[in-house]
Design a protein around this motif. Structure first.
Motif, PDB file in Angstrom:
ATOM      1  N   GLN A 238       0.832  -1.190   0.000  1.00  0.00           N
ATOM      2  CA  GLN A 238       0.000   0.000   0.000  1.00  0.00           C
ATOM      3  C   GLN A 238       0.873   1.248   0.000  1.00  0.00           C
ATOM      4  OE1 GLN A 238      -2.214  -0.796   3.620  1.00  0.00           O
ATOM      5  NE2 GLN A 238      -0.949   0.667   4.753  1.00  0.00           N
TER       6      GLN A 238
ATOM      7  N   ASN B 119      -8.766   4.094  -0.890  1.00  0.00           N
ATOM      8  CA  ASN B 119      -9.516   4.725   0.195  1.00  0.00           C
ATOM      9  C   ASN B 119      -9.177   6.205   0.237  1.00  0.00           C
ATOM     10  OD1 ASN B 119     -10.894   2.471   1.452  1.00  0.00           O
ATOM     11  ND2 ASN B 119      -8.891   1.778   2.108  1.00  0.00           N
TER      12      ASN B 119
ATOM     13  N   ASP C  76      -5.814  12.981  -0.718  1.00  0.00           N
ATOM     14  CA  ASP C  76      -4.773  12.011  -0.389  1.00  0.00           C
ATOM     15  C   ASP C  76      -5.442  10.642  -0.351  1.00  0.00           C
ATOM     16  OD1 ASP C  76      -2.755  13.872  -0.199  1.00  0.00           O
ATOM     17  OD2 ASP C  76      -3.098  14.238   1.932  1.00  0.00           O
TER      18      ASP C  76
ATOM     19  N   ALA D 232      -8.359   9.034   2.031  1.00  0.00           N
ATOM     20  CA  ALA D 232      -7.918   9.254   3.413  1.00  0.00           C
ATOM     21  C   ALA D 232      -8.215  10.679   3.872  1.00  0.00           C
ATOM     22  CB  ALA D 232      -6.419   8.965   3.537  1.00  0.00           C
ATOM     23  N   GLU D 233      -8.005  11.641   2.993  1.00  0.00           N
ATOM     24  CA  GLU D 233      -8.211  13.038   3.373  1.00  0.00           C
ATOM     25  C   GLU D 233      -8.338  13.877   2.116  1.00  0.00           C
ATOM     26  OE1 GLU D 233      -6.034  16.557   6.034  1.00  0.00           O
ATOM     27  OE2 GLU D 233      -5.064  14.628   5.715  1.00  0.00           O
TER      28      GLU D 233
ATOM     29  N   SER E   2      -3.974   0.349  -2.187  1.00  0.00           N
ATOM     30  CA  SER E   2      -3.486  -0.938  -1.700  1.00  0.00           C
ATOM     31  C   SER E   2      -3.759  -2.018  -2.727  1.00  0.00           C
ATOM     32  CB  SER E   2      -4.153  -1.300  -0.370  1.00  0.00           C
ATOM     33  OG  SER E   2      -5.553  -1.431  -0.527  1.00  0.00           O
TER      34      SER E   2
ATOM     35  N   ASP F  30      -5.227   6.403  -0.192  1.00  0.00           N
ATOM     36  CA  ASP F  30      -4.485   5.216   0.242  1.00  0.00           C
ATOM     37  C   ASP F  30      -4.737   4.107  -0.770  1.00  0.00           C
ATOM     38  OD1 ASP F  30      -3.097   3.308   1.583  1.00  0.00           O
ATOM     39  OD2 ASP F  30      -4.470   3.125   3.275  1.00  0.00           O
TER      40      ASP F  30
ATOM     41  N   LEU G  20       0.413   5.805   0.160  1.00  0.00           N
ATOM     42  CA  LEU G  20      -0.430   6.999   0.296  1.00  0.00           C
ATOM     43  C   LEU G  20       0.034   7.993  -0.747  1.00  0.00           C
ATOM     44  CD1 LEU G  20      -2.683   8.354   1.985  1.00  0.00           C
ATOM     45  CD2 LEU G  20      -0.868   9.393   3.376  1.00  0.00           C
ATOM     46  N   THR G  21      -0.865   8.350  -1.661  1.00  0.00           N
ATOM     47  CA  THR G  21      -0.449   9.180  -2.782  1.00  0.00           C
ATOM     48  C   THR G  21      -1.462  10.296  -3.008  1.00  0.00           C
ATOM     49  OG1 THR G  21       0.162   9.142  -5.140  1.00  0.00           O
ATOM     50  CG2 THR G  21      -1.645   7.710  -4.453  1.00  0.00           C
TER      51      THR G  21
END
Length: 526
Positions: A55, A101, A64, A103-104, A68, A66, A57-58
Motif C-alpha cells: 500500500q 480509500n 490524499d 484518506a483526506e 493498496s 491510500d 499513500l499518494t
C-alpha cells in the motif's frame, strides 16, 4: 515367437514403468516435496508481504488516497468513499485487487478547484497523471514487499539461504505474471461503468447514465463536480468534528425513525450501520403509511440489516405491521416490555393511536400523556434499571422524565434534543425516509432530508457520551453532512419529576391499534 510389434510395445511399457519407478524414487528421496515446499513458501510469504506492505499513500487531485493491492480471485478496482459507500470497476482480469480509500481531502485545493471552472476542466489530466504515478509506486512497492516476504518466510522455515532465494524467485515470477496479466487485460472503458454500493447507489441519479454523459458531457461534468464537492464538504465536516475517543467496548446505536414506506431508506440504514459498525438499530416507528396488509412485505427488508433491529409501533403502523416486523429474524419488537439488547436495557411501547383508521376514537394528546405516565410508573425501580426508553411520540415519552437517562422518539420529522430539569435527555429523530411520499408533496422547494444518528454509549455506565447526526440530501441523496456532538456531564444525576396534579378523566382507550386492512385504512390529511 513374439512379433516385432509386441517387442516395441513391451519396450514402451518398460520405459514408462522405469519412469514411474524413478518418479517414485525421487518422491521417496524428498526432492519433489522439498521443491513443492519451496514454491509454497514463496507463494505464502509473497501473499503475506503483499498484505502487510502492499500500500502507498499518494496525492490524487485534491485528495490524499491510500492505494493498496491484495491477491484476489477476481481482478477489480474498488474506490471507497466512507461513509457514502464504494464504487467497483472491472478494470482487469488478473488475481490482483486494487483498492483506493480516500484518506483526506485537502480542502483549500478542493475549494480552489470548484471555484474556478478552468480548474475543473483540467482535473481529468491532473488526476490521470497523479493516479498513474501512484499506481507505479504501488506496483513497485508491492513487488518488493512480496519478494521480501517470501524470502523472509522461507528463511524462517528452511533456515537455508538457497531455498529462501528460490522462494523469493517464485514470488517475483508470480507477481510479475499477475501484473503483466493485469496490464494486458486492462479495460479503460470500465471506468464509465461502475457498480455502486452504499449511499452512492443513488449516484447514477446524480451523474446520469453513460449515454447521457456522452451526449451531455458539459452537464455531466458539472454534476460530477457537484458530487465531488459534496464529498469534499462531508470530509470537511468530519475533519472538524469534536474529538470523542471511543474504544472497542463502546456501544454504538443507529437511531432511525419515520421511514414511511420509502425503499431508499433501507440503503441508507444498511450503509450507515456497516460504515459506523453500529451494534444495533433503534427504529422509533412509522415504518408504513397506512399499516395495511399490502404494506407488510415492506418489513421484510429489515432482515437485510446485519444487526438487531429494535422497533416500536408508530401512529401509522397497525398490529399487522407489528406482526410483520416481529416475523423478521433480527427484529426486536418492544410493546410495553423491557429487553436487553447489545449491552443496554431498553423499554419500549407502541403508539396507542392509529391515525389511518378515521372510524376509530383515537386517544387525545392528554390521554396519550396519561398512558405514558402509567408506562413510566411500571418501570420505576426496575432491576437492572432501564437505560433507554423508546417511544414513537414525545408526548408519550415526556412521562419518562426522571425515570430514565435517555428517551428516544420520532414522529416530528425534525431532529431535536434537550435535557430536562430531571436530567433525562429527550432525543427526537427526523425522518430517515425523507418523510416518504409526504416529503415530496410539501410546498418547500427542498425535499425533507434523510436523517439518522449514531449514538455512542459507555459500556460500563450505559450513559450516552456522544452522537453523530447524519443528514443526507433529499431525492437523489446528492449531499451529505455529519455533525459530532459531545454530551455534557453524561453521568449527571437523574432525579424523579414532581407528580402532576390528579385530574378526573375518562377511562383510557385501548393502547393497541386494531388490525388494519387495505379496505379499512385510509391516508390521514397531511
Amino acid at each position: 515367437m513374439r512379433s516385432i510389434r509386441d517387442v516395441v510395445r513391451w519396450r514402451r511399457l518398460s520405459g514408462w514403468a522405469a519412469r514411474v519407478r524413478g518418479w517414485i524414487s525421487r518422491v521417496r528421496r524428498g526432492r519433489l516435496w522439498r521443491g513443492a515446499a519451496v514454491v509454497g513458501a514463496g507463494l505464502a510469504g509473497g501473499w503475506l508481504g503483499l498484505v502487510l506492505g502492499g500500500q502507498v499513500l499518494t496525492p490524487i487531485g485534491p485528495a490524499d488516497v491510500d492505494l493498496s493491492m491484495r491477491p484476489s480471485w477476481n481482478g477489480e478496482t474498488v474506490v471507497n468513499v466512507a461513509p457514502l459507500g464504494t464504487l467497483q470497476f472491472d478494470t482487469h482480469s488478473a488475481p490482483l485487487r486494487m483498492k483506493a480509500n480516500v484518506a483526506e481531502i485537502r480542502l483549500d485545493a478542493a475549494e480552489r478547484m470548484f471555484q474556478n471552472p478552468d480548474d475543473i476542466s483540467r482535473i481529468s489530466e491532473q488526476v490521470g497523471s497523479d493516479l498513474r504515478d501512484g499506481v507505479i509506486r504501488l506496483f513497485v512497492r508491492s513487488g518488493v514487499t512480496a519478494v521480501l516476504g517470501a524470502a523472509g518466510g522461507a528463511l524462517l522455515v528452511f533456515r537455508d539461504r538457497r531455498r529462501a532465494g528460490w522462494s523469493a524467485v517464485t514470488a517475483l515470477v508470480t507477481f510479475a505474471s499477475a501484473s503483466g496479466m493485469a496490464a494486458a487485460t486492462f479495460n479503460p472503458s470500465s471506468i464509465a461503468e461502475p457498480r455502486y454500493s452504499g449511499l452512492l447507489a443513488g449516484a447514477p441519479q446524480v451523474v446520469g447514465s453513460v449515454e447521457d454523459a456522452v451526449s451531455r458531457f458539459s452537464e455531466y461534468q458539472e454534476q460530477l463536480a457537484g458530487l465531488m464537492g459534496n464529498v469534499s464538504q462531508l470530509y470537511e465536516a468530519t475533519s472538524t468534528l469534536p474529538v470523542y475517543e471511543d474504544d472497542s467496548s463502546t456501544i454504538r446505536v443507529l437511531h432511525v425513525s419515520d421511514i414511511h414506506l420509502n425503499p431508499a431508506a433501507w440503503n441508507v440504514i444498511g450503509s450507515l450501520q456497516e460504515e459506523f459498525q453500529a451494534d444495533f438499530v433503534v427504529d422509533t416507528g412509522d415504518l408504513t403509511d397506512r399499516g395495511s396488509t399490502a404494506e407488510d412485505t415492506f418489513a421484510e427488508e429489515i432482515s437485510g440489516i446485519d444487526a438487531p433491529y429494535v422497533w416500536v409501533r408508530g401512529r401509522q403502523d397497525s398490529q399487522g405491521t407489528q406482526r410483520a416486523v416481529a416475523a423478521q429474524d433480527n427484529a426486536v419488537v418492544l410493546d410495553g416490555e423491557v429487553r436487553e439488547v447489545g449491552g443496554l436495557t431498553l423499554y419500549g411501547a407502541g403508539d396507542p393511536r392509529f391515525a389511518p383508521d378515521r372510524t376509530r376514537d383515537n386517544p387525545s394528546a392528554e390521554e396519550v400523556a396519561r398512558i405514558g405516565a402509567e408506562q413510566a410508573r411500571s418501570i420505576a425501580g426496575a432491576e437492572p434499571p432501564v437505560d433507554v426508553s423508546v417511544l414513537h411520540d414525545q408526548v408519550q415519552g415526556r412521562a419518562f422524565s426522571g425515570e430514565v437517562p435517555l428517551v428516544l422518539a420520532g414522529s416530528e420529522h425534525q431532529r431535536s434534543t434537550e435535557v430536562a430539569d430531571t436530567g433525562t435527555r429527550f432525543f427526537v429523530q427526523g425522518s430517515t425516509g425523507g418523510a416518504g411520499l409526504s416529503g415530496l408533496e410539501q410546498d418547500s422547494d427542498e425535499p425533507t432530508p434523510y436523517e439518522a444518528s449514531v449514538l455512542y454509549f459507555d459500556a460500563e455506565t450505559k450513559r450516552l457520551q456522544a452522537w453523530d447526526n447524519v443528514t443526507l440530501g433529499g431525492v437523489g441523496l446528492t449531499s451529505a453532512q455529519i455533525e459530532r456532538h459531545i454530551a455534557e456531564n453524561p453521568d449527571r444525576e437523574i432525579t424523579p419529576a414532581s407528580p402532576p396534579p390528579v385530574t378526573p378523566s375518562s377511562p383510557s382507550p385501548p393502547s393497541s391499534p386494531p388490525d388494519a386492512t387495505s379496505g379499512e385504512a385510509s391516508r390521514p390529511p397531511s
